[in-house]
Scaffold this active site. Sequence first.
Site, PDB file in Angstrom:
ATOM      1  N   LYS A   1       0.952  -0.800  -0.044  1.00 18.08           N
ATOM      2  CA  LYS A   1      -0.132   0.590   0.160  1.00 18.08           C
ATOM      3  C   LYS A   1       0.977   0.883  -0.492  1.00 18.08           C
ATOM      4  CE  LYS A   1      -3.841  -1.989   2.232  1.00 18.08           C
ATOM      5  NZ  LYS A   1      -5.007  -1.160   2.584  1.00 18.08           N
TER       6      LYS A   1
ATOM      7  N   ASP B   1     -10.405   3.584   2.089  1.00 19.75           N
ATOM      8  CA  ASP B   1     -11.359   2.694   3.451  1.00 19.75           C
ATOM      9  C   ASP B   1     -11.873   3.846   4.039  1.00 19.75           C
ATOM     10  OD1 ASP B   1     -10.002   0.175   2.777  1.00 19.75           O
ATOM     11  OD2 ASP B   1      -8.133   0.704   3.479  1.00 19.75           O
TER      12      ASP B   1
HETATM   13  P1  NAP Z   1      -0.855  -2.512   8.592  1.00 15.77           P
HETATM   14  O1  NAP Z   1      -0.557  -0.618   8.258  1.00 15.77           O
HETATM   15  O2  NAP Z   1       0.079  -3.185   9.077  1.00 15.77           O
HETATM   16  O3  NAP Z   1      -1.345  -1.684  10.120  1.00 15.77           O
HETATM   17  C1  NAP Z   1      -0.916  -2.914  11.731  1.00 15.77           C
HETATM   18  C2  NAP Z   1      -1.518  -1.963  13.274  1.00 15.77           C
HETATM   19  O4  NAP Z   1      -1.418  -2.804  14.087  1.00 15.77           O
HETATM   20  C3  NAP Z   1       0.271  -1.194  13.320  1.00 15.77           C
HETATM   21  O5  NAP Z   1      -0.262   0.151  13.741  1.00 15.77           O
HETATM   22  C4  NAP Z   1       0.627  -2.250  14.187  1.00 15.77           C
HETATM   23  O6  NAP Z   1       1.525  -1.169  15.262  1.00 15.77           O
HETATM   24  C5  NAP Z   1      -0.486  -2.527  14.986  1.00 15.77           C
HETATM   25  N1  NAP Z   1      -0.573  -4.240  15.500  1.00 15.77           N
HETATM   26  C6  NAP Z   1       0.054  -5.184  14.814  1.00 15.77           C
HETATM   27  N2  NAP Z   1       0.610  -5.876  16.125  1.00 15.77           N
HETATM   28  C7  NAP Z   1      -0.012  -5.602  17.496  1.00 15.77           C
HETATM   29  C8  NAP Z   1      -0.210  -6.338  18.210  1.00 15.77           C
HETATM   30  N3  NAP Z   1       0.065  -7.570  18.353  1.00 15.77           N
HETATM   31  N4  NAP Z   1      -0.409  -5.805  19.308  1.00 15.77           N
HETATM   32  C9  NAP Z   1      -1.164  -4.179  19.026  1.00 15.77           C
HETATM   33  N5  NAP Z   1      -0.877  -3.419  18.006  1.00 15.77           N
HETATM   34  C10 NAP Z   1      -0.519  -4.040  17.003  1.00 15.77           C
HETATM   35  O7  NAP Z   1      -2.650  -2.471   9.110  1.00 15.77           O
HETATM   36  P2  NAP Z   1      -3.896  -1.923   8.616  1.00 15.77           P
HETATM   37  O8  NAP Z   1      -4.261  -2.258   6.413  1.00 15.77           O
HETATM   38  O9  NAP Z   1      -3.877  -1.073   8.987  1.00 15.77           O
HETATM   39  O10 NAP Z   1      -5.031  -2.518   8.774  1.00 15.77           O
HETATM   40  C11 NAP Z   1      -5.145  -3.167  10.290  1.00 15.77           C
HETATM   41  C12 NAP Z   1      -5.942  -4.013  10.535  1.00 15.77           C
HETATM   42  O11 NAP Z   1      -7.295  -3.660   9.932  1.00 15.77           O
HETATM   43  C13 NAP Z   1      -6.165  -4.863   9.457  1.00 15.77           C
HETATM   44  O12 NAP Z   1      -6.710  -6.662  10.635  1.00 15.77           O
HETATM   45  C14 NAP Z   1      -6.893  -5.338   8.200  1.00 15.77           C
HETATM   46  O13 NAP Z   1      -7.649  -6.430   7.761  1.00 15.77           O
HETATM   47  C15 NAP Z   1      -8.151  -4.162   8.752  1.00 15.77           C
HETATM   48  N6  NAP Z   1      -8.552  -3.951   7.783  1.00 15.77           N
HETATM   49  C16 NAP Z   1      -9.783  -3.650   7.096  1.00 15.77           C
HETATM   50  C17 NAP Z   1     -10.268  -3.244   5.858  1.00 15.77           C
HETATM   51  C18 NAP Z   1     -12.125  -3.626   6.672  1.00 15.77           C
HETATM   52  O14 NAP Z   1     -12.038  -2.637   4.999  1.00 15.77           O
HETATM   53  N7  NAP Z   1     -12.791  -3.777   6.935  1.00 15.77           N
HETATM   54  C19 NAP Z   1      -9.782  -2.630   5.319  1.00 15.77           C
HETATM   55  C20 NAP Z   1      -7.858  -2.305   6.079  1.00 15.77           C
HETATM   56  C21 NAP Z   1      -7.501  -2.942   7.062  1.00 15.77           C
HETATM   57  P3  NAP Z   1       3.181  -1.415  14.197  1.00 15.77           P
HETATM   58  O15 NAP Z   1       3.230  -0.894  13.571  1.00 15.77           O
HETATM   59  O16 NAP Z   1       3.959   0.199  16.027  1.00 15.77           O
HETATM   60  O17 NAP Z   1       3.733  -2.776  15.057  1.00 15.77           O
END
Ligand code: NAP
Length: 291
Positions: free
Chosen positions: A76, A112
């Site tokens: 992304k 999003d």
């Molecule tokens: P991302 O960019 O990888 O960000 C993940 C975030 O979660 C980061 O802030 C990371 O912290 C944190 N994190 C990861 N593991 C953790 C843990 N064990 N404890 C606490 N914090 C943790 O991912 P993203 O694209 O933002 O997506 C995040 C979630 O939203 C995913 O589950 C994804 O499937 C979901 N999502 C859903 C939709 C929808 O349409 N419903 C759309 C997009 C995403 P650090 O960076 O500090 O490591």
Amino acid sequence: MTAAGYPSISAGTKLCAVIGNPVLHSLSPAMHNAAFQAAGLDYVYLAFTVSDLPGCLAGLKACEGFQGLSVTIPHKVAIMPCLDCIDEEARQVGCVNTVVKEKGQLRGAVTDGVGALRAIENSGVDLKGKTILFAGTGGAARAVAFALSASGLPREIIILGRTAEKVDLLAGDLAQFGTTKVNGGLLQEELITRARTSDLLINATPLGMYGVDENKNSFPGVSLEKGQTVFDMVYRPEKTPFVQEALRSGCTIVPGLDMLLYQAVVQFELWTGCQAPESVMRDALKRALDN
Ligand code: NAP
């Protein structure tokens, strides 16, 4: 689609796809192919596991019938320098989840934020004057927090993450809007106290997600109350441990699946210029989730 459920391919079929690594779990092919079929469009949507991102984009750009992409983890952010132009919202958020081919050029967008806002609205939640708490600082949190700030509706946005630098970066970027009070802090230190005084609690971490951290509550130790709203961006399973707890407490729920649907509706309309058949897409998503 043929009777067997496969799209009928012609020499004029346009191609859309999701790229990422991994993508084999993606529900998007089921949703978008059902939508193309219902709209009577000669389009097909595939899933490509991609590691050579510049090579992939150069190849697709050179193909006449290529129309657009959904972009997922880990591409992304890395995709941004490979594109011809990027929408202002995506530039501010700092990531792209959608590519549209227009006049031979690749345009990057992010859907999003608008998808999440529609999901919240659809749940009957009035954002005006509300305090909103995010757990997570990644791409999804950034997109939704920017959209909420740009709406000018909430009173306060609180960003909690496990990495201080990422919290400071997002909180600082949001403060530039000047529309909403912004605060940040460490998840492990402030989650329980901040959650108590927040109206809308948003999980933007993978905690609770199928196959990764399915049994983990993303808001551990938090006592939820009936007047609060819970929005878990994780949609697989639909009832994550956080959502289960919220249901037991009588909270309003914003389904993560609605965000997925509404952001895809915007993608469909960008690629085709046609109105998306939302109910068909919702049904296809539900069926794909049940499989
Ligand atoms: P991302 O960019 O990888 O960000 C993940 C975030 O979660 C980061 O802030 C990371 O912290 C944190 N994190 C990861 N593991 C953790 C843990 N064990 N404890 C606490 N914090 C943790 O991912 P993203 O694209 O933002 O997506 C995040 C979630 O939203 C995913 O589950 C994804 O499937 C979901 N999502 C859903 C939709 C929808 O349409 N419903 C759309 C997009 C995403 P650090 O960076 O500090 O490591």
